[in-house]
Design an enzyme around this catalytic site. Structure first.
Site, short mmCIF file in Angstrom:
data_model
loop_
_atom_site.label_atom_id
_atom_site.label_comp_id
_atom_site.label_asym_id
_atom_site.label_seq_id
_atom_site.Cartn_x
_atom_site.Cartn_y
_atom_site.Cartn_z
N CYS A 94 0.88 -1.17 0.00
CA CYS A 94 0.00 0.00 0.00
C CYS A 94 0.92 1.22 0.00
O CYS A 94 2.05 1.13 -0.44
CB CYS A 94 -0.96 -0.02 1.19
SG CYS A 94 -0.16 -0.04 2.82
N TRP A 95 0.45 2.36 0.47
CA TRP A 95 1.26 3.57 0.38
C TRP A 95 2.46 3.54 1.34
O TRP A 95 3.61 3.71 0.94
CB TRP A 95 0.40 4.79 0.65
CG TRP A 95 1.16 6.07 0.85
CD1 TRP A 95 1.11 6.91 1.91
CD2 TRP A 95 2.10 6.67 -0.06
NE1 TRP A 95 1.96 7.99 1.73
CE2 TRP A 95 2.59 7.87 0.52
CE3 TRP A 95 2.61 6.29 -1.31
CZ2 TRP A 95 3.52 8.69 -0.07
CZ3 TRP A 95 3.56 7.12 -1.92
CH2 TRP A 95 4.00 8.31 -1.31
#
Length: 348
Positions: A94-95
């Site tokens: 994810c980020w």
């Protein structure tokens, strides 16, 4: 589940399926090349959770996230199975390598997948991308006036085992006012950099890496400064081909495209082309006299290329003259030509 560093994560990707669990807009802006998007939240859902986190706190945000994702767990597993195919290994990110990838990893690990996550997520990948361009490479620039066949020659060089980075291919742009014609896909600046970095990191720095002579911008894509600086310092092999040969090659590339698209491209360079030449080209195109139009445009691009070539150090430019039309044969001769150049540089 196991969390991997960026180097270990990238080095093991061939063993499984790479999944980006960020929102579709985040994925579209840029992702690790080869990744498939399985978003934990939609963009709207992520915004709602983010607002709750900032205004109320972490635990209420988590509860809202569970409320949103709970009913979708079965579908997440089914989508993961479809994306993975026969592979049982999943590489998730994810980020920041936090709750989104962790939550999805927990679910898919529970189901039976062998799951790996990326420490510090896509942010770590982006830092790795930008720092990778500082690595010194043995670059060799293939130059030449428009119509010299630089792109197909690069393809022949690649097929023969040479190291090649196709900047125009990565940018989905041919590098001129006509660059978008025939290109069906586009990408963001960020993703252009991601794709370039993946190629850049694969290259053996001890062997020549062929790149086409480009301006700093390829359409709307900007070559990263660290790469651009190396390109400007690199040796250039300037292909010198007869005007007629190049004109025929240009016709093969652009001659079959719709005239309105060609006219729209010419309008982009109207001021630089000059009033008279512009009117002549438009007139020829409107009357479907493409050969004459292409001839005028080729003269314009020849002047532009020569102007750029003069800005280089003459000691770093070698001209290769040929009347050969077979790109495979040209590529073979260029390898020999480049080897002689490298040998002379080492002995100096």
């Amino acid at each position: 589940m196991k969390s991997l560093s960026i180097i270990d994560f990238l080095s093991n990707l061939t063993e499984g399926t790479l999944i980006d669990v960020r929102t579709p807009p985040e994925f579209e802006k840029g992702h690790i090349p080869g990744a498939k998007n399985l978003p934990l939240f939609s963009d709207e859902e992520r915004a709602i959770i983010g607002t709750i986190y900032k205004q109320i706190g972490r635990q209420p945000a988590i509860l809202k996230g569970l409320e949103i994702t709970g009913p979708k767990m079965k579908e997440f597993v089914k989508q993961a199975e479809a994306l993975a195919g026969e592979s049982n290994k999943l590489f998730l990110y994810c980020w920041r390598g936090g709750m989104r990838s962790g939550s999805m990893a927990w679910l898919l690990d529970l189901y039976g997948f062998e799951v790996y996550t990326l420490k510090r997520g896509y942010k770590a990948f982006r830092n790795y991308v930008l720092s990778s361009f500082d690595t010194k490479k043995n670059i060799l620039i293939l130059g030449g006036k428009t119509g010299s066949g630089k792109t197909p020659i690069l393809k022949e060089l690649l097929a023969s085992g040479e190291q090649v980075i196709d900047l125009e291919g990565l940018a989905h742009h041919k590098g001129s006012a006509f660059g978008t014609i025939g290109e069906s896909e586009n990408c963001s600046q960020e993703h252009f950099e991601n794709k370039l970095a993946m190629d850049w990191m694969k290259m053996d720095p001890e062997k020549p890496i062929w790149l086409e002579d480009e301006s700093r911008s390829i359409g709307k894509k900007i070559i990263p400064e660290a790469v651009w600086n190396q390109m400007r310092e690199a040796h250039v092999i300037n292909l010198d081909m007869p005007f007629e040969t190049r004109l025929q090659h240009v016709m093969k590339i652009y001659g079959s495209f719709p005239v309105p698209e060609l006219i729209a491209s010419v309008e982009k360079i109207q001021k630089r082309l000059g009033g008279l030449a512009y009117k002549q080209v438009i007139g020829y195109l409107e009357n479907n006299i493409l050969y004459e139009a292409a001839g005028i445009l080729l003269i314009y691009y020849d002047k532009t290329y020569l102007h750029g070539l003069k800005s280089r150090d003459p000691e770093t430019v070698s001209t290769y003259q040929t009347e050969e039309k077979d790109f495979a044969k040209i590529a073979k001769e260029l390898v020999k030509f480049a080897a002689n150049i490298e040998s002379k540089i080492k002995t100096e």
